[in-house]
Write an enzyme that holds these catalytic residues in place. Structure first.
Site, PDB file in Angstrom:
ATOM      1  N   GLN A   1       0.844  -1.198   0.000  1.00  0.00           N
ATOM      2  CA  GLN A   1       0.000   0.000   0.000  1.00  0.00           C
ATOM      3  C   GLN A   1       0.879   1.248   0.000  1.00  0.00           C
ATOM      4  O   GLN A   1       1.618   1.484   0.961  1.00  0.00           O
ATOM      5  CB  GLN A   1      -0.874  -0.013   1.255  1.00  0.00           C
ATOM      6  N   GLY A   2       0.801   2.031  -1.052  1.00  0.00           N
ATOM      7  CA  GLY A   2       1.592   3.261  -1.152  1.00  0.00           C
ATOM      8  C   GLY A   2       0.729   4.479  -0.898  1.00  0.00           C
ATOM      9  O   GLY A   2       0.347   5.187  -1.838  1.00  0.00           O
TER      10      GLY A   2
ATOM     11  N   GLU B   1      -9.234  -1.213   5.868  1.00  0.00           N
ATOM     12  CA  GLU B   1      -8.027  -1.345   6.687  1.00  0.00           C
ATOM     13  C   GLU B   1      -8.369  -1.282   8.168  1.00  0.00           C
ATOM     14  O   GLU B   1      -7.758  -1.935   9.002  1.00  0.00           O
ATOM     15  CB  GLU B   1      -7.062  -0.219   6.305  1.00  0.00           C
TER      16      GLU B   1
ATOM     17  N   SER C   1       1.184   6.520   2.540  1.00  0.00           N
ATOM     18  CA  SER C   1       1.945   7.474   3.361  1.00  0.00           C
ATOM     19  C   SER C   1       3.173   7.992   2.636  1.00  0.00           C
ATOM     20  O   SER C   1       3.818   7.271   1.871  1.00  0.00           O
ATOM     21  CB  SER C   1       2.402   6.801   4.659  1.00  0.00           C
TER      22      SER C   1
ATOM     23  N   GLU D   1      -4.880   8.874  17.992  1.00  0.00           N
ATOM     24  CA  GLU D   1      -5.387  10.261  18.106  1.00  0.00           C
ATOM     25  C   GLU D   1      -6.346  10.574  16.950  1.00  0.00           C
ATOM     26  O   GLU D   1      -7.412  11.168  17.147  1.00  0.00           O
ATOM     27  CB  GLU D   1      -4.222  11.267  18.079  1.00  0.00           C
TER      28      GLU D   1
HETATM   29  C1  LIG Z   1       3.711  -0.795  11.450  1.00  0.00           C
HETATM   30  C2  LIG Z   1       3.274   0.202  10.432  1.00  0.00           C
HETATM   31  C3  LIG Z   1       2.984  -0.197   9.144  1.00  0.00           C
HETATM   32  C4  LIG Z   1       2.603   0.747   8.193  1.00  0.00           C
HETATM   33  N1  LIG Z   1       2.336   0.321   6.913  1.00  0.00           N
HETATM   34  C5  LIG Z   1       2.011   1.238   5.982  1.00  0.00           C
HETATM   35  C6  LIG Z   1       1.806   0.822   4.627  1.00  0.00           C
HETATM   36  O1  LIG Z   1       1.944  -0.360   4.278  1.00  0.00           O
HETATM   37  N2  LIG Z   1       1.493   1.753   3.713  1.00  0.00           N
HETATM   38  C7  LIG Z   1       1.343   3.076   4.039  1.00  0.00           C
HETATM   39  O2  LIG Z   1       1.017   3.859   3.160  1.00  0.00           O
HETATM   40  N3  LIG Z   1       1.547   3.508   5.313  1.00  0.00           N
HETATM   41  C8  LIG Z   1       1.886   2.620   6.288  1.00  0.00           C
HETATM   42  N4  LIG Z   1       2.113   3.031   7.576  1.00  0.00           N
HETATM   43  C9  LIG Z   1       2.072   4.469   7.865  1.00  0.00           C
HETATM   44  C10 LIG Z   1       0.916   4.918   8.737  1.00  0.00           C
HETATM   45  O3  LIG Z   1      -0.284   4.933   8.016  1.00  0.00           O
HETATM   46  C11 LIG Z   1       1.290   6.323   9.260  1.00  0.00           C
HETATM   47  O4  LIG Z   1       2.437   6.163  10.074  1.00  0.00           O
HETATM   48  C12 LIG Z   1       0.172   6.939  10.048  1.00  0.00           C
HETATM   49  O5  LIG Z   1      -0.900   7.290   9.233  1.00  0.00           O
HETATM   50  C13 LIG Z   1       0.667   8.214  10.805  1.00  0.00           C
HETATM   51  O6  LIG Z   1       1.306   9.091   9.936  1.00  0.00           O
HETATM   52  P1  LIG Z   1       2.759   9.669  10.273  1.00  0.00           P
HETATM   53  O7  LIG Z   1       3.646   8.535  10.626  1.00  0.00           O
HETATM   54  O8  LIG Z   1       3.159  10.542   9.140  1.00  0.00           O
HETATM   55  O9  LIG Z   1       2.552  10.530  11.581  1.00  0.00           O
HETATM   56  P2  LIG Z   1       2.007  12.022  11.667  1.00  0.00           P
HETATM   57  O10 LIG Z   1       0.783  12.151  10.839  1.00  0.00           O
HETATM   58  O11 LIG Z   1       3.130  12.958  11.410  1.00  0.00           O
HETATM   59  O12 LIG Z   1       1.583  12.110  13.194  1.00  0.00           O
HETATM   60  C14 LIG Z   1       2.527  12.339  14.249  1.00  0.00           C
HETATM   61  C15 LIG Z   1       1.760  12.410  15.561  1.00  0.00           C
HETATM   62  O13 LIG Z   1       0.842  13.521  15.535  1.00  0.00           O
HETATM   63  C16 LIG Z   1      -0.473  13.089  15.810  1.00  0.00           C
HETATM   64  N5  LIG Z   1      -1.420  13.863  14.988  1.00  0.00           N
HETATM   65  C17 LIG Z   1      -1.316  14.162  13.672  1.00  0.00           C
HETATM   66  N6  LIG Z   1      -2.387  14.869  13.261  1.00  0.00           N
HETATM   67  C18 LIG Z   1      -3.190  15.003  14.351  1.00  0.00           C
HETATM   68  C19 LIG Z   1      -4.465  15.622  14.559  1.00  0.00           C
HETATM   69  N7  LIG Z   1      -5.126  16.234  13.573  1.00  0.00           N
HETATM   70  N8  LIG Z   1      -5.006  15.552  15.803  1.00  0.00           N
HETATM   71  C20 LIG Z   1      -4.344  14.920  16.828  1.00  0.00           C
HETATM   72  N9  LIG Z   1      -3.142  14.334  16.683  1.00  0.00           N
HETATM   73  C21 LIG Z   1      -2.588  14.363  15.464  1.00  0.00           C
HETATM   74  C22 LIG Z   1      -0.505  11.624  15.408  1.00  0.00           C
HETATM   75  O14 LIG Z   1      -1.516  10.921  16.107  1.00  0.00           O
HETATM   76  C23 LIG Z   1       0.895  11.168  15.821  1.00  0.00           C
HETATM   77  O15 LIG Z   1       0.920  10.866  17.195  1.00  0.00           O
HETATM   78  C24 LIG Z   1       2.499   2.120   8.546  1.00  0.00           C
HETATM   79  C25 LIG Z   1       2.809   2.523   9.845  1.00  0.00           C
HETATM   80  C26 LIG Z   1       3.197   1.596  10.776  1.00  0.00           C
HETATM   81  C27 LIG Z   1       3.542   2.052  12.160  1.00  0.00           C
END
Ligand SMILES: Cc1cc2nc3c(=O)[nH]c(=O)nc-3n(C[C@H](O)[C@H](O)[C@H](O)COP(=O)(O)OP(=O)(O)OC[C@H]3O[C@@H](n4cnc5c(N)ncnc54)[C@H](O)[C@@H]3O)c2cc1C
Length: 408
Positions: free
Chosen positions: A136-137, A255, A139, A391
Protein backbone atom coordinates in the site's frame (compact mmCIF):
# COMPACT_ATOMS: atom_id res chain seq x y z
CA UNK A 1 -10.60 -18.32 35.26
CA UNK A 2 -12.68 -20.27 32.81
CA UNK A 3 -13.02 -19.36 29.14
CA UNK A 4 -16.34 -17.86 27.98
CA UNK A 5 -18.93 -20.32 26.69
CA UNK A 6 -19.08 -21.01 22.95
CA UNK A 7 -21.80 -18.94 21.35
CA UNK A 8 -24.81 -20.70 19.98
CA UNK A 9 -24.41 -20.63 16.18
CA UNK A 10 -26.72 -21.57 13.35
CA UNK A 11 -26.30 -25.26 12.50
CA UNK A 12 -24.61 -24.74 9.12
CA UNK A 13 -22.08 -22.31 10.63
CA UNK A 14 -21.31 -24.68 13.51
CA UNK A 15 -20.83 -27.56 11.05
CA UNK A 16 -18.55 -25.46 8.90
CA UNK A 17 -16.56 -24.44 11.98
CA UNK A 18 -16.05 -28.10 12.91
CA UNK A 19 -14.91 -28.87 9.37
CA UNK A 20 -12.42 -25.97 9.29
CA UNK A 21 -11.14 -26.79 12.77
CA UNK A 22 -10.45 -30.39 11.77
CA UNK A 23 -8.74 -29.24 8.58
CA UNK A 24 -6.53 -26.78 10.47
CA UNK A 25 -5.49 -29.44 12.94
CA UNK A 26 -4.61 -31.86 10.14
CA UNK A 27 -2.85 -29.36 7.86
CA UNK A 28 -1.31 -26.72 10.06
CA UNK A 29 2.36 -26.65 9.05
CA UNK A 30 4.91 -27.85 11.60
CA UNK A 31 7.40 -25.40 13.10
CA UNK A 32 9.79 -24.61 10.22
CA UNK A 33 12.76 -24.41 12.58
CA UNK A 34 13.52 -20.79 11.81
CA UNK A 35 12.17 -17.52 13.20
CA UNK A 36 8.78 -16.60 11.81
CA UNK A 37 7.42 -13.03 11.83
CA UNK A 38 4.64 -12.23 14.29
CA UNK A 39 2.53 -10.53 11.66
CA UNK A 40 2.57 -9.48 8.02
CA UNK A 41 4.28 -6.28 9.17
CA UNK A 42 7.67 -7.92 9.66
CA UNK A 43 8.19 -10.48 6.91
CA UNK A 44 11.87 -10.24 6.04
CA UNK A 45 13.65 -13.15 4.37
CA UNK A 46 12.76 -15.16 1.28
CA UNK A 47 12.37 -18.34 3.31
CA UNK A 48 9.92 -16.70 5.74
CA UNK A 49 8.03 -15.34 2.77
CA UNK A 50 7.97 -18.66 0.87
CA UNK A 51 6.80 -20.54 3.95
CA UNK A 52 3.93 -18.09 4.51
CA UNK A 53 3.02 -17.87 0.87
CA UNK A 54 2.81 -21.68 0.60
CA UNK A 55 0.56 -21.77 3.65
CA UNK A 56 -1.86 -19.22 2.18
CA UNK A 57 -1.93 -21.13 -1.11
CA UNK A 58 -2.78 -24.31 0.79
CA UNK A 59 -5.66 -22.60 2.63
CA UNK A 60 -6.96 -21.25 -0.67
CA UNK A 61 -6.69 -24.58 -2.46
CA UNK A 62 -8.59 -26.21 0.39
CA UNK A 63 -11.46 -23.81 -0.41
CA UNK A 64 -11.18 -21.64 2.69
CA UNK A 65 -10.27 -18.31 1.15
CA UNK A 66 -12.30 -15.84 -0.88
CA UNK A 67 -15.51 -17.36 0.47
CA UNK A 68 -17.30 -13.99 0.20
CA UNK A 69 -15.82 -13.06 -3.18
CA UNK A 70 -17.70 -13.81 -6.43
CA UNK A 71 -16.92 -17.19 -8.01
CA UNK A 72 -16.14 -15.59 -11.39
CA UNK A 73 -13.13 -13.85 -9.80
CA UNK A 74 -11.72 -16.88 -8.00
CA UNK A 75 -13.91 -16.71 -4.90
CA UNK A 76 -16.77 -18.93 -3.75
CA UNK A 77 -19.75 -16.56 -3.71
CA UNK A 78 -20.74 -17.79 -0.27
CA UNK A 79 -23.96 -16.14 0.90
CA UNK A 80 -23.44 -17.37 4.46
CA UNK A 81 -20.50 -15.02 5.07
CA UNK A 82 -18.38 -17.79 6.55
CA UNK A 83 -14.94 -16.24 5.95
CA UNK A 84 -14.81 -14.90 9.50
CA UNK A 85 -15.12 -18.48 10.77
CA UNK A 86 -11.93 -19.35 8.90
CA UNK A 87 -10.19 -16.29 10.39
CA UNK A 88 -11.23 -17.29 13.88
CA UNK A 89 -10.15 -20.89 13.41
CA UNK A 90 -6.78 -19.83 12.00
CA UNK A 91 -6.15 -17.85 15.17
CA UNK A 92 -7.50 -20.56 17.41
CA UNK A 93 -5.28 -23.22 15.84
CA UNK A 94 -2.21 -20.99 16.24
CA UNK A 95 -1.70 -21.43 12.48
CA UNK A 96 0.59 -19.04 10.59
CA UNK A 97 -1.09 -15.84 9.38
CA UNK A 98 -1.99 -15.29 5.74
CA UNK A 99 0.76 -13.22 4.25
CA UNK A 100 -1.15 -11.32 1.56
CA UNK A 101 -3.13 -9.28 4.10
CA UNK A 102 -3.04 -6.04 2.12
CA UNK A 103 -4.34 -7.85 -0.95
CA UNK A 104 -6.97 -9.86 0.91
CA UNK A 105 -8.33 -7.23 3.22
CA UNK A 106 -7.73 -3.83 1.61
CA UNK A 107 -6.81 -3.96 -2.08
CA UNK A 108 -9.13 -6.84 -3.04
CA UNK A 109 -12.28 -5.43 -1.40
CA UNK A 110 -11.55 -1.98 -2.89
CA UNK A 111 -11.13 -3.50 -6.37
CA UNK A 112 -14.43 -5.32 -5.87
CA UNK A 113 -16.13 -1.96 -5.28
CA UNK A 114 -14.42 0.22 -7.90
CA UNK A 115 -12.76 -2.16 -10.40
CA UNK A 116 -13.79 -2.78 -13.98
CA UNK A 117 -14.64 -6.34 -14.88
CA UNK A 118 -11.21 -6.67 -16.53
CA UNK A 119 -9.44 -5.43 -13.39
CA UNK A 120 -11.38 -7.84 -11.19
CA UNK A 121 -10.65 -10.76 -13.52
CA UNK A 122 -6.95 -9.89 -13.67
CA UNK A 123 -6.27 -9.00 -10.04
CA UNK A 124 -8.45 -10.91 -7.63
CA UNK A 125 -7.67 -14.61 -8.00
CA UNK A 126 -3.86 -14.21 -7.63
CA UNK A 127 -4.52 -12.27 -4.41
CA UNK A 128 -6.34 -15.26 -2.96
CA UNK A 129 -3.73 -17.80 -4.03
CA UNK A 130 -0.88 -15.50 -2.82
CA UNK A 131 0.64 -15.71 -6.27
CA UNK A 132 0.76 -11.91 -6.32
CA UNK A 133 1.45 -9.95 -3.16
CA UNK A 134 0.19 -6.39 -2.61
CA UNK A 135 1.53 -3.40 -0.76
CA UNK A 136 0.00 0.00 0.00
CA UNK A 137 1.59 3.26 -1.15
CA UNK A 138 -0.37 5.89 0.75
CA UNK A 139 1.95 7.47 3.36
CA UNK A 140 4.71 9.88 2.42
CA UNK A 141 7.40 11.56 4.52
CA UNK A 142 5.19 14.68 4.80
CA UNK A 143 1.77 13.01 4.57
CA UNK A 144 0.67 10.44 7.12
CA UNK A 145 -2.32 11.44 9.21
CA UNK A 146 -2.99 14.19 6.69
CA UNK A 147 -3.02 11.69 3.85
CA UNK A 148 -4.87 13.97 1.42
CA UNK A 149 -1.78 16.18 1.24
CA UNK A 150 0.12 13.38 -0.63
CA UNK A 151 2.48 14.83 -3.23
CA UNK A 152 3.59 11.82 -5.32
CA UNK A 153 2.80 12.73 -8.93
CA UNK A 154 1.20 10.56 -11.61
CA UNK A 155 1.69 12.56 -14.78
CA UNK A 156 -0.50 11.66 -17.73
CA UNK A 157 1.30 10.96 -21.01
CA UNK A 158 -0.08 11.71 -24.49
CA UNK A 159 -0.91 8.00 -24.98
CA UNK A 160 -3.02 7.91 -21.79
CA UNK A 161 -0.42 6.10 -19.68
CA UNK A 162 1.21 7.72 -16.62
CA UNK A 163 4.68 8.38 -15.17
CA UNK A 164 5.03 8.32 -11.38
CA UNK A 165 7.54 10.43 -9.47
CA UNK A 166 7.64 10.70 -5.69
CA UNK A 167 8.40 9.08 -2.36
CA UNK A 168 6.27 6.68 -0.31
CA UNK A 169 7.25 5.50 3.15
CA UNK A 170 6.36 2.80 5.75
CA UNK A 171 5.42 0.58 2.83
CA UNK A 172 4.82 -2.81 4.40
CA UNK A 173 5.68 -5.82 2.18
CA UNK A 174 6.90 -3.63 -0.73
CA UNK A 175 10.01 -5.83 -0.97
CA UNK A 176 7.85 -8.86 -1.81
CA UNK A 177 5.05 -7.10 -3.66
CA UNK A 178 4.06 -7.45 -7.28
CA UNK A 179 1.42 -4.68 -6.98
CA UNK A 180 0.87 -1.51 -4.99
CA UNK A 181 -2.36 0.35 -4.29
CA UNK A 182 -1.05 3.83 -4.98
CA UNK A 183 -2.50 7.22 -4.09
CA UNK A 184 -0.97 9.88 -6.35
CA UNK A 185 -1.67 13.40 -7.51
CA UNK A 186 -2.87 13.63 -11.11
CA UNK A 187 -3.83 17.31 -11.03
CA UNK A 188 -1.60 19.59 -8.94
CA UNK A 189 -3.82 22.57 -9.75
CA UNK A 190 -7.03 21.00 -8.45
CA UNK A 191 -8.02 21.08 -4.76
CA UNK A 192 -6.22 18.89 -2.24
CA UNK A 193 -8.82 16.11 -2.47
CA UNK A 194 -9.91 16.49 -6.10
CA UNK A 195 -6.33 16.29 -7.42
CA UNK A 196 -5.79 12.71 -6.21
CA UNK A 197 -6.26 9.45 -8.13
CA UNK A 198 -5.98 5.81 -7.11
CA UNK A 199 -3.89 3.30 -9.07
CA UNK A 200 -3.06 -0.39 -9.20
CA UNK A 201 0.65 0.10 -9.73
CA UNK A 202 2.93 -2.70 -11.06
CA UNK A 203 6.04 -2.80 -8.85
CA UNK A 204 8.27 -4.49 -11.42
CA UNK A 205 8.65 -1.54 -13.81
CA UNK A 206 11.87 0.51 -14.18
CA UNK A 207 12.28 3.62 -12.00
CA UNK A 208 11.14 1.98 -8.71
CA UNK A 209 13.60 1.67 -5.80
CA UNK A 210 12.57 -0.22 -2.67
CA UNK A 211 14.71 0.49 0.41
CA UNK A 212 14.17 -1.51 3.63
CA UNK A 213 13.60 0.24 6.97
CA UNK A 214 14.55 -1.41 10.27
CA UNK A 215 12.24 -1.23 13.29
CA UNK A 216 13.14 -0.99 16.97
CA UNK A 217 12.91 -4.80 17.22
CA UNK A 218 15.87 -4.95 14.82
CA UNK A 219 13.61 -6.55 12.22
CA UNK A 220 12.66 -5.24 8.80
CA UNK A 221 9.30 -5.60 7.06
CA UNK A 222 8.60 -2.17 5.79
CA UNK A 223 10.32 0.10 3.35
CA UNK A 224 10.47 3.38 1.58
CA UNK A 225 9.73 3.38 -2.12
CA UNK A 226 11.17 5.97 -4.49
CA UNK A 227 9.59 6.50 -7.92
CA UNK A 228 11.63 8.14 -10.63
CA UNK A 229 9.40 8.64 -13.65
CA UNK A 230 8.15 5.06 -13.30
CA UNK A 231 5.79 4.07 -16.15
CA UNK A 232 2.25 2.90 -15.43
CA UNK A 233 -0.36 1.85 -18.02
CA UNK A 234 -3.65 3.73 -18.46
CA UNK A 235 -5.66 0.80 -17.12
CA UNK A 236 -3.85 1.03 -13.76
CA UNK A 237 -6.37 3.72 -12.80
CA UNK A 238 -8.98 2.44 -10.33
CA UNK A 239 -12.19 4.41 -10.45
CA UNK A 240 -12.07 7.76 -12.22
CA UNK A 241 -9.27 10.29 -12.39
CA UNK A 242 -9.75 12.72 -9.50
CA UNK A 243 -11.78 10.17 -7.51
CA UNK A 244 -8.72 8.92 -5.59
CA UNK A 245 -9.65 10.34 -2.22
CA UNK A 246 -13.05 8.67 -2.27
CA UNK A 247 -11.49 5.33 -3.28
CA UNK A 248 -8.78 5.69 -0.61
CA UNK A 249 -11.41 6.32 2.07
CA UNK A 250 -13.03 3.02 1.09
CA UNK A 251 -9.66 1.27 1.44
CA UNK A 252 -9.11 2.91 4.84
CA UNK A 253 -12.47 1.64 6.04
CA UNK A 254 -11.43 -1.88 5.09
CA UNK A 255 -8.03 -1.35 6.69
CA UNK A 256 -9.73 -0.30 9.90
CA UNK A 257 -11.89 -3.41 9.86
CA UNK A 258 -14.96 -2.75 7.71
CA UNK A 259 -14.84 -6.27 6.27
CA UNK A 260 -14.09 -8.14 9.44
CA UNK A 261 -12.34 -11.33 8.44
CA UNK A 262 -13.48 -11.00 4.83
CA UNK A 263 -10.24 -12.08 3.32
CA UNK A 264 -9.28 -14.55 5.97
CA UNK A 265 -6.93 -12.49 8.10
CA UNK A 266 -6.56 -12.45 11.83
CA UNK A 267 -9.74 -12.37 13.86
CA UNK A 268 -9.59 -9.18 15.86
CA UNK A 269 -10.46 -10.60 19.23
CA UNK A 270 -10.65 -14.32 19.60
CA UNK A 271 -10.14 -14.96 23.28
CA UNK A 272 -6.68 -16.34 22.52
CA UNK A 273 -4.72 -13.31 23.76
CA UNK A 274 -5.78 -13.42 27.37
CA UNK A 275 -5.64 -17.21 27.56
CA UNK A 276 -2.02 -17.07 26.52
CA UNK A 277 -1.24 -14.37 29.05
CA UNK A 278 -2.84 -16.48 31.78
CA UNK A 279 -0.49 -19.26 30.71
CA UNK A 280 2.46 -16.85 31.11
CA UNK A 281 1.20 -15.93 34.61
CA UNK A 282 1.12 -19.58 35.62
CA UNK A 283 4.67 -20.13 34.45
CA UNK A 284 6.19 -16.89 35.78
CA UNK A 285 7.75 -17.84 39.11
CA UNK A 286 7.32 -15.68 42.21
CA UNK A 287 8.55 -16.21 45.75
CA UNK A 288 5.29 -17.75 46.89
CA UNK A 289 4.20 -19.52 43.74
CA UNK A 290 3.48 -17.95 40.36
CA UNK A 291 2.42 -14.54 39.08
CA UNK A 292 -1.07 -16.03 38.64
CA UNK A 293 -1.49 -15.88 42.44
CA UNK A 294 -0.58 -12.20 42.69
CA UNK A 295 -3.80 -10.20 43.34
CA UNK A 296 -2.63 -7.17 41.35
CA UNK A 297 -1.79 -9.26 38.28
CA UNK A 298 -5.04 -11.17 38.67
CA UNK A 299 -6.95 -7.92 38.70
CA UNK A 300 -5.23 -6.71 35.54
CA UNK A 301 -5.82 -10.03 33.79
CA UNK A 302 -9.50 -9.96 34.72
CA UNK A 303 -9.80 -6.42 33.35
CA UNK A 304 -8.14 -7.44 30.06
CA UNK A 305 -10.37 -10.49 29.84
CA UNK A 306 -13.43 -8.27 30.20
CA UNK A 307 -12.13 -5.99 27.43
CA UNK A 308 -11.34 -8.91 25.15
CA UNK A 309 -14.82 -10.27 25.63
CA UNK A 310 -16.32 -6.83 24.93
CA UNK A 311 -14.30 -6.66 21.70
CA UNK A 312 -15.51 -10.09 20.71
CA UNK A 313 -19.13 -9.13 21.34
CA UNK A 314 -18.65 -5.86 19.45
CA UNK A 315 -17.42 -7.86 16.47
CA UNK A 316 -20.68 -9.84 16.67
CA UNK A 317 -22.72 -6.64 16.87
CA UNK A 318 -21.07 -5.43 13.67
CA UNK A 319 -22.77 -8.24 11.81
CA UNK A 320 -26.27 -7.21 12.88
CA UNK A 321 -27.40 -4.48 10.44
CA UNK A 322 -30.16 -3.19 12.71
CA UNK A 323 -27.58 -2.31 15.35
CA UNK A 324 -25.23 -0.47 13.02
CA UNK A 325 -27.44 1.15 10.36
CA UNK A 326 -27.57 4.59 12.02
CA UNK A 327 -23.78 4.82 12.38
CA UNK A 328 -22.10 2.64 9.76
CA UNK A 329 -18.46 1.75 10.55
CA UNK A 330 -18.52 3.30 14.03
CA UNK A 331 -17.96 -0.07 15.66
CA UNK A 332 -15.12 -0.98 13.31
CA UNK A 333 -13.31 2.26 14.02
CA UNK A 334 -13.88 1.84 17.73
CA UNK A 335 -12.63 -1.75 17.64
CA UNK A 336 -9.45 -0.78 15.79
CA UNK A 337 -8.74 1.88 18.41
CA UNK A 338 -9.63 -0.25 21.42
CA UNK A 339 -8.01 -3.46 20.18
CA UNK A 340 -4.64 -1.85 19.39
CA UNK A 341 -4.46 -0.18 22.81
CA UNK A 342 -5.74 -3.27 24.63
CA UNK A 343 -3.10 -5.38 22.84
CA UNK A 344 -0.37 -3.02 23.98
CA UNK A 345 -1.44 -3.39 27.61
CA UNK A 346 -1.80 -7.17 27.20
CA UNK A 347 1.76 -7.63 25.93
CA UNK A 348 3.07 -5.12 28.49
CA UNK A 349 1.48 -7.20 31.28
CA UNK A 350 3.04 -10.41 29.95
CA UNK A 351 6.49 -8.78 29.93
CA UNK A 352 6.00 -7.40 33.43
CA UNK A 353 4.97 -10.78 34.81
CA UNK A 354 7.99 -12.42 33.21
CA UNK A 355 10.22 -10.00 35.12
CA UNK A 356 13.89 -10.02 34.04
CA UNK A 357 13.19 -13.04 31.78
CA UNK A 358 10.95 -10.75 29.76
CA UNK A 359 14.05 -8.91 28.61
CA UNK A 360 15.63 -12.02 27.05
CA UNK A 361 15.66 -11.51 23.31
CA UNK A 362 15.30 -13.51 20.10
CA UNK A 363 17.88 -16.26 19.76
CA UNK A 364 18.42 -16.53 23.55
CA UNK A 365 17.73 -20.22 24.36
CA UNK A 366 16.22 -19.50 27.78
CA UNK A 367 13.90 -16.71 26.57
CA UNK A 368 10.30 -17.62 27.56
CA UNK A 369 8.13 -18.37 24.53
CA UNK A 370 11.12 -17.58 22.31
CA UNK A 371 10.99 -13.88 23.25
CA UNK A 372 7.54 -13.58 21.74
CA UNK A 373 6.32 -11.16 24.45
CA UNK A 374 8.91 -8.36 24.37
CA UNK A 375 8.82 -8.59 20.58
CA UNK A 376 5.01 -8.33 20.55
CA UNK A 377 5.11 -5.44 23.01
CA UNK A 378 7.46 -3.47 20.78
CA UNK A 379 5.47 -4.34 17.67
CA UNK A 380 2.25 -3.26 19.38
CA UNK A 381 3.25 0.40 19.04
CA UNK A 382 3.01 0.09 15.26
CA UNK A 383 -0.56 -1.13 15.65
CA UNK A 384 -1.60 2.09 17.37
CA UNK A 385 -0.10 4.08 14.45
CA UNK A 386 -0.68 2.10 11.22
CA UNK A 387 -4.10 2.45 9.60
CA UNK A 388 -4.68 5.73 11.44
CA UNK A 389 -3.17 6.69 14.78
CA UNK A 390 -5.16 6.45 18.01
CA UNK A 391 -5.39 10.26 18.11
CA UNK A 392 -6.81 10.42 14.58
CA UNK A 393 -9.32 7.66 15.33
CA UNK A 394 -10.43 9.52 18.46
CA UNK A 395 -10.91 12.65 16.36
CA UNK A 396 -13.00 10.75 13.80
CA UNK A 397 -15.12 9.03 16.44
CA UNK A 398 -15.58 12.27 18.36
CA UNK A 399 -16.55 14.34 15.35
CA UNK A 400 -18.42 11.91 13.11
CA UNK A 401 -19.95 9.50 15.59
CA UNK A 402 -20.47 11.54 18.75
CA UNK A 403 -21.11 14.78 16.86
CA UNK A 404 -18.57 16.81 18.85
CA UNK A 405 -17.24 20.09 17.37
CA UNK A 406 -14.49 19.76 14.77
CA UNK A 407 -10.88 20.21 15.92
CA UNK A 408 -10.06 22.38 12.92
C1 LIG B 1 3.71 -0.79 11.45
C2 LIG B 1 3.27 0.20 10.43
C3 LIG B 1 2.98 -0.20 9.14
C4 LIG B 1 2.60 0.75 8.19
N1 LIG B 1 2.34 0.32 6.91
C5 LIG B 1 2.01 1.24 5.98
C6 LIG B 1 1.81 0.82 4.63
O1 LIG B 1 1.94 -0.36 4.28
N2 LIG B 1 1.49 1.75 3.71
C7 LIG B 1 1.34 3.08 4.04
O2 LIG B 1 1.02 3.86 3.16
N3 LIG B 1 1.55 3.51 5.31
C8 LIG B 1 1.89 2.62 6.29
N4 LIG B 1 2.11 3.03 7.58
C9 LIG B 1 2.07 4.47 7.86
C10 LIG B 1 0.92 4.92 8.74
O3 LIG B 1 -0.28 4.93 8.02
C11 LIG B 1 1.29 6.32 9.26
O4 LIG B 1 2.44 6.16 10.07
C12 LIG B 1 0.17 6.94 10.05
O5 LIG B 1 -0.90 7.29 9.23
C13 LIG B 1 0.67 8.21 10.81
O6 LIG B 1 1.31 9.09 9.94
P1 LIG B 1 2.76 9.67 10.27
O7 LIG B 1 3.65 8.54 10.63
O8 LIG B 1 3.16 10.54 9.14
O9 LIG B 1 2.55 10.53 11.58
P2 LIG B 1 2.01 12.02 11.67
O10 LIG B 1 0.78 12.15 10.84
O11 LIG B 1 3.13 12.96 11.41
O12 LIG B 1 1.58 12.11 13.19
C14 LIG B 1 2.53 12.34 14.25
C15 LIG B 1 1.76 12.41 15.56
O13 LIG B 1 0.84 13.52 15.54
C16 LIG B 1 -0.47 13.09 15.81
N5 LIG B 1 -1.42 13.86 14.99
C17 LIG B 1 -1.32 14.16 13.67
N6 LIG B 1 -2.39 14.87 13.26
C18 LIG B 1 -3.19 15.00 14.35
C19 LIG B 1 -4.47 15.62 14.56
N7 LIG B 1 -5.13 16.23 13.57
N8 LIG B 1 -5.01 15.55 15.80
C20 LIG B 1 -4.34 14.92 16.83
N9 LIG B 1 -3.14 14.33 16.68
C21 LIG B 1 -2.59 14.36 15.46
C22 LIG B 1 -0.50 11.62 15.41
O14 LIG B 1 -1.52 10.92 16.11
C23 LIG B 1 0.89 11.17 15.82
O15 LIG B 1 0.92 10.87 17.19
C24 LIG B 1 2.50 2.12 8.55
C25 LIG B 1 2.81 2.52 9.85
C26 LIG B 1 3.20 1.60 10.78
C27 LIG B 1 3.54 2.05 12.16
Amino acid sequence: MTPPKEDVEPREIAEFRREVRAWMEAHKPPDPGFKLPQSFLEVESERQFDFLRNWQRKVYEAGYLGLDWPAEYGGRGDALKRQRVVSQELTRAGAPFLVNVIGLQWAGPTILVYGTDAQKKRMLQPILSAEEIWCQGFSEPGSGSDLASAQARAEKQPDGSYRVTGHKVWTTLAHHAKWMILLARTDPNAGKYEGLSFFLFPMDVPGVTVQPLIKMTGEGGFNQVIFDSAPMPADALLGKEGQGWQVALTTLLYERGAAEGSGGGQASASGEGIRRVVSVARRAARENGSAAADPVFRDRMAQLWIEEEALRLSAMRMRIPALTADRPHALQLMNKLVFSEYYQRLTDLACEMLGPDGALWLGEPSAPDRAEWPRAYMNSFGMTIGGGTSEILRNILGERVLGLPKTR
